[in-house]
Design a protein around this motif. Structure first.
Motif, PDB file in Angstrom:
ATOM      1  N   TYR A 193       0.835  -1.202   0.000  1.00  0.00           N
ATOM      2  CA  TYR A 193       0.000   0.000   0.000  1.00  0.00           C
ATOM      3  C   TYR A 193       0.867   1.249   0.000  1.00  0.00           C
ATOM      4  CZ  TYR A 193      -4.677  -2.015   0.577  1.00  0.00           C
ATOM      5  OH  TYR A 193      -5.861  -2.651   0.359  1.00  0.00           O
ATOM      6  N   ALA A 208       1.229   3.560  -3.500  1.00  0.00           N
ATOM      7  CA  ALA A 208       0.725   4.930  -3.427  1.00  0.00           C
ATOM      8  C   ALA A 208       1.834   5.933  -3.730  1.00  0.00           C
ATOM      9  CB  ALA A 208       0.127   5.198  -2.052  1.00  0.00           C
ATOM     10  N   TRP A 262      -4.925   3.209   1.852  1.00  0.00           N
ATOM     11  CA  TRP A 262      -4.508   3.857   0.605  1.00  0.00           C
ATOM     12  C   TRP A 262      -4.540   5.381   0.757  1.00  0.00           C
ATOM     13  CZ3 TRP A 262      -1.925   2.291  -3.417  1.00  0.00           C
ATOM     14  CH2 TRP A 262      -1.981   2.982  -4.634  1.00  0.00           C
ATOM     15  N   GLY A 280      -2.699   7.917  -1.620  1.00  0.00           N
ATOM     16  CA  GLY A 280      -2.888   7.269  -2.904  1.00  0.00           C
ATOM     17  C   GLY A 280      -4.053   7.858  -3.684  1.00  0.00           C
TER      18      GLY A 280
END
Length: 471
Positions: A293, A297, A323, A328
């Motif tokens: 993650y 991102a 996220w 992200g």
């Protein structure tokens, strides 16, 4: 009317006055929206008088890009909802999809896509990224014109007026490590060389239509490492800024197979072996660990979320808080088209987060406490980035793509603008609360209906009927 819709020529400059409009910084009052003959927004100004401009019938919101579509799958949406195995899953669904894909003809693909794209426009999508992997004839051999099915999709987009990003899919293997393709995949398979030739053929055709061309390595299981490296190098030589989309980490079985093959999880392997950046869209990316993650991102790639398809296939739940904590970017797609409704994808995404976290209003952010407002702005931003087109909202320099909500709809009537959008997303998706949809400064949906609604729907139904009658 059909000829007017299908034309790609420049239109006249235009203006629209909105009592309320959702700009990139949030809601604004008394907004005059102006665009030039190329369909590009020239000015979006709050605090103005109408000055003779037509008035919108309700709040104006930015058009939503649909970042992931397999158009032909719309024709069998809803037809796989039966118990066919001890434990049905994505993989049993895929077997049924292969049977359908083996039969569909170019004319049927065009009819299905035309009906689908008109439906998307009525549902608030103004652009679509078509993840196109159905390349060859039913025997697996190329058509006389190797681009025949891609051209069918381009014609469907042009006729309906939807903004278009074409992503021809590279598909070479049936599993990690370069396993030979199976019979059900015979219409998908291409060499890297033939893919690059196809991109060269399609590039001027897309440009002439105002469409964007990119590449979609199907998945790590379907494109061996050498093929991926060569395809990305070839794409860079053709267009270094072209979007790149890939299915990744959709299923836990996929993650386990990738670990067995490489010792790494799919997203981690991709980040270590490709120059993943803001051109990339990681479609699904459902099953990542904390480090994936964070790293994904940081790459700038878009997470391509398809909440209704992911729910339909039992994929799992994307960790949106993780996220977003990593800053992200994300957008939404309708994928297999069990649902064609931009608002319902947002609803499903928020509801999945509520079920996972046992909290409410998970997608709110510091700038926007209203969930529908925050999610719409985020999804438009991510969808525009994934599409590789200037469709990132109501701002000068972007394309004049916008949606007018129906202020007289029972779910919206009498509410403030932000609450109208909230009701549109969370309370009206079973009945259309959209009055009009404009793409590149042209009306494509009027009074809730696409201008080709009747003919496109009839052709879609006829194509589906033919397919279901085919042994």
């Amino acid at each position: 009317m059909a000829e007017a819709i299908s034309s790609s020529a420049a239109s006249a400059p235009g203006r629209l006055f909105a009592a309320d409009a959702l700009l990139r910084a949030g809601w604004a009052r008394d907004v005059l929206i102006e665009w030039n003959a190329s369909g590009e927004l020239s000015a979006v100004t709050a605090g103005r008088r109408p000055d003779g401009a037509p008035r919108a019938a309700g709040p104006v919101i930015p058009g939503m890009p649909n970042l992931h579509s397999h158009a032909f799958q719309r024709a069998f949406a809803g037809l796989t909802e039966f118990r066919g195995a001890t434990e049905d899953s994505f993989w049993s669904w895929r077997t049924l999809m292969y049977r359908f894909a083996a039969r569909v003809s170019p004319a049927q693909v065009e009819a299905i896509a035309t009906g689908l794209y008109a439906e998307m426009l009525e549902a608030g999508y103004t652009a679509v990224c078509e993840f196109h992997y159905l390349h060859h004839d039913s025997d697996g051999l190329p058509y006389a014109d190797d681009a025949e099915l891609a051209l069918a999709l381009l014609r469907a987009a042009r006729r309906t007026g939807i903004g278009f990003t074409l992503l021809p899919v590279l598909y070479q293997a049936s599993g990690f490590g370069g396993l030979a393709p199976n019979e059900g995949q015979r219409r998908f398979v291409r060499s890297t060389e033939s893919m690059l030739r196809l991109l060269e053929r399609l590039r001027p055709l897309c440009a002439a239509q105002g469409a964007r061309l990119g590449l979609a390595p199907h998945s790590l299981r379907a494109v061996p490492a050498d093929g991926l490296r060569e395809a990305l190098a070839g794409l860079r030589a053709i267009d270094a800024a072209a979007p790149v989309h890939i299915h990744i980490a959709e299923q836990t079985a996929e993650v386990e197979a990738c670990l067995a093959w490489s010792g790494q999880r799919p997203v981690a392997w991709l980040l270590d072996h490709a120059e993943v950046d803001a051109r990339w869209c990681l479609v699904h990316a459902t099953h990542m660990d904390a480090d994936e993650y964070r790293r994904a991102a940081a790459s700038g790639a878009v997470a391509g979320l398809c909440p209704t398809t992911e729910a339909n296939l039992g994929d799992g739940i994307f960790d949106l808080p993780a996220w977003r904590a990593a800053q992200g970017v994300w957008g939404i797609g309708s994928d297999s088209h069990v649902c064609v409704n931009a608002a319902e994808e947002l609803l499903m995404l928020e509801y999945s987060q509520r079920l996972a976290t046992r909290q409410r209003n998970v997608a709110a952010d510091g700038a926007q406490a209203q969930i529908a407002t925050a999610m719409t702005l985020a999804a438009v931003r991510g969808g525009a980035q994934a599409s590789g087109r200037a469709v990132a909202g109501l701002q000068a320099g972007q394309q004049a793509d916008f949606v007018v909500l129906d202020a007289a709809h029972p779910a919206l009537a009498g509410l403030p603008a932000a609450d109208m959008l909230s009701s549109h997303v969370f309370a009206s998706h079973r009945s259309n609360a959209i009055d009009a949809v404009w793409v590149a400064g042209r009306p494509r949906v009027v009074a809730g209906r696409h201008l080709l609604h009747d003919s496109a729907t009839a052709a879609f139904v006829a194509a589906r009927t033919q397919l279901l009658d085919t042994p």
